[in-house]
Design a protein around this motif. Sequence first.
Motif, mmCIF file in Angstrom:
data_model
loop_
_atom_site.group_PDB
_atom_site.id
_atom_site.type_symbol
_atom_site.label_atom_id
_atom_site.label_comp_id
_atom_site.label_asym_id
_atom_site.label_seq_id
_atom_site.Cartn_x
_atom_site.Cartn_y
_atom_site.Cartn_z
ATOM 1 N N THR A 1 12.001 -31.483 8.237
ATOM 2 C CA THR A 1 10.716 -30.888 7.905
ATOM 3 C C THR A 1 10.615 -30.643 6.404
ATOM 4 O OG1 THR A 1 10.699 -29.800 10.043
ATOM 5 C CG2 THR A 1 9.179 -28.959 8.388
ATOM 6 N N LYS A 2 11.717 -30.237 5.779
ATOM 7 C CA LYS A 2 11.684 -29.960 4.343
ATOM 8 C C LYS A 2 11.648 -31.245 3.529
ATOM 9 C CE LYS A 2 14.007 -25.501 4.573
ATOM 10 N NZ LYS A 2 15.167 -24.727 4.161
ATOM 11 N N SER A 3 12.232 -32.306 4.002
ATOM 12 C CA SER A 3 12.278 -33.545 3.233
ATOM 13 C C SER A 3 10.902 -34.165 3.001
ATOM 14 C CB SER A 3 13.206 -34.557 3.910
ATOM 15 O OG SER A 3 14.524 -34.070 3.886
ATOM 16 N N PRO A 4 10.027 -34.294 4.008
ATOM 17 C CA PRO A 4 8.722 -34.917 3.754
ATOM 18 C C PRO A 4 7.857 -34.185 2.728
ATOM 19 C CG PRO A 4 9.185 -34.968 6.078
ATOM 20 C CD PRO A 4 10.271 -34.150 5.423
ATOM 21 N N PRO A 5 7.794 -32.850 2.715
ATOM 22 C CA PRO A 5 6.961 -32.217 1.698
ATOM 23 C C PRO A 5 7.450 -32.473 0.276
ATOM 24 C CG PRO A 5 7.358 -30.672 3.471
ATOM 25 C CD PRO A 5 8.223 -31.881 3.712
ATOM 26 N N GLU A 6 8.742 -32.590 0.066
ATOM 27 C CA GLU A 6 9.243 -32.827 -1.282
ATOM 28 C C GLU A 6 8.745 -34.152 -1.850
ATOM 29 O OE1 GLU A 6 13.295 -30.186 -0.744
ATOM 30 O OE2 GLU A 6 13.452 -32.288 -1.278
ATOM 31 N N PRO A 7 8.818 -35.247 -1.092
ATOM 32 C CA PRO A 7 8.238 -36.477 -1.642
ATOM 33 C C PRO A 7 6.740 -36.351 -1.889
ATOM 34 C CG PRO A 7 9.733 -37.024 0.116
ATOM 35 C CD PRO A 7 9.599 -35.518 0.084
ATOM 36 N N ALA A 8 6.039 -35.605 -1.048
ATOM 37 C CA ALA A 8 4.605 -35.421 -1.260
ATOM 38 C C ALA A 8 4.365 -34.677 -2.566
ATOM 39 C CB ALA A 8 3.984 -34.674 -0.090
ATOM 40 N N ALA B 1 2.535 -36.080 -5.857
ATOM 41 C CA ALA B 1 1.460 -35.363 -6.561
ATOM 42 C C ALA B 1 1.846 -35.155 -8.015
ATOM 43 C CB ALA B 1 1.177 -34.040 -5.872
ATOM 44 N N ASP B 2 3.102 -34.792 -8.240
ATOM 45 C CA ASP B 2 3.562 -34.603 -9.615
ATOM 46 C C ASP B 2 3.518 -35.913 -10.384
ATOM 47 O OD1 ASP B 2 3.989 -31.929 -9.164
ATOM 48 O OD2 ASP B 2 6.154 -32.139 -8.835
ATOM 49 N N SER B 3 3.939 -37.005 -9.737
ATOM 50 C CA SER B 3 3.931 -38.284 -10.444
ATOM 51 C C SER B 3 2.498 -38.730 -10.730
ATOM 52 C CB SER B 3 4.675 -39.351 -9.645
ATOM 53 O OG SER B 3 3.985 -39.658 -8.450
ATOM 54 N N ILE B 4 1.590 -38.462 -9.813
ATOM 55 C CA ILE B 4 0.180 -38.793 -10.055
ATOM 56 C C ILE B 4 -0.356 -37.970 -11.223
ATOM 57 C CG2 ILE B 4 -2.147 -38.623 -9.091
ATOM 58 C CD1 ILE B 4 -0.897 -39.350 -6.368
ATOM 59 N N GLU B 5 0.016 -36.709 -11.262
ATOM 60 C CA GLU B 5 -0.427 -35.854 -12.363
ATOM 61 C C GLU B 5 0.143 -36.344 -13.687
ATOM 62 O OE1 GLU B 5 -0.326 -31.168 -13.770
ATOM 63 O OE2 GLU B 5 0.451 -31.736 -11.799
ATOM 64 N N VAL B 6 1.406 -36.707 -13.687
ATOM 65 C CA VAL B 6 2.042 -37.214 -14.906
ATOM 66 C C VAL B 6 1.365 -38.513 -15.344
ATOM 67 C CG1 VAL B 6 4.171 -38.223 -15.825
ATOM 68 C CG2 VAL B 6 4.259 -36.105 -14.500
ATOM 69 N N GLU B 7 1.101 -39.406 -14.395
ATOM 70 C CA GLU B 7 0.416 -40.654 -14.726
ATOM 71 C C GLU B 7 -0.979 -40.392 -15.279
ATOM 72 O OE1 GLU B 7 0.417 -43.457 -11.508
ATOM 73 O OE2 GLU B 7 2.561 -43.175 -11.149
ATOM 74 N N PHE B 8 -1.665 -39.424 -14.708
ATOM 75 C CA PHE B 8 -3.009 -39.079 -15.194
ATOM 76 C C PHE B 8 -2.940 -38.561 -16.628
ATOM 77 C CE2 PHE B 8 -6.305 -35.860 -15.870
ATOM 78 C CZ PHE B 8 -7.426 -36.659 -15.760
ATOM 79 N N HIS B 9 -1.992 -37.658 -16.886
ATOM 80 C CA HIS B 9 -1.866 -37.116 -18.238
ATOM 81 C C HIS B 9 -1.480 -38.217 -19.229
ATOM 82 C CE1 HIS B 9 -2.606 -32.923 -17.415
ATOM 83 N NE2 HIS B 9 -1.779 -32.972 -16.384
ATOM 84 N N ASP B 10 -0.612 -39.128 -18.815
ATOM 85 C CA ASP B 10 -0.256 -40.249 -19.676
ATOM 86 C C ASP B 10 -1.481 -41.108 -19.965
ATOM 87 O OD1 ASP B 10 2.344 -39.388 -19.758
ATOM 88 O OD2 ASP B 10 3.078 -40.851 -18.281
ATOM 89 N N HIS B 11 -2.282 -41.346 -18.942
ATOM 90 C CA HIS B 11 -3.496 -42.143 -19.112
ATOM 91 C C HIS B 11 -4.465 -41.454 -20.064
ATOM 92 C CE1 HIS B 11 -6.739 -44.885 -18.140
ATOM 93 N NE2 HIS B 11 -7.500 -43.857 -17.847
ATOM 94 N N VAL B 12 -4.618 -40.148 -19.892
ATOM 95 C CA VAL B 12 -5.535 -39.396 -20.746
ATOM 96 C C VAL B 12 -5.052 -39.434 -22.196
ATOM 97 C CG1 VAL B 12 -6.402 -37.068 -21.241
ATOM 98 C CG2 VAL B 12 -6.401 -37.932 -18.900
#
Length: 70
Positions: free
Chosen positions: A8-15, A19-30
Amino acid sequence: MTATEGSTKSPPEPAVNTADSIEVEFHDHVRFIPQREREEREQLDMAIREQVLARIQKQGEAIGKQMAPL
């Protein structure tokens, strides 16, 4: 139950990581957008400078030719 809790704990961590990687990619794009605009502006500035210097050189040569007989 320990295996279930671990599962149960493992799936939320990748999520969260996703989300963190998407945020990082967004900030890099910006950050990339202004950087690219700055690079394009620098290229245009260099092209304009080269044109201006070429015109000044041609005008200097023309003036030099006119001044030679004097």
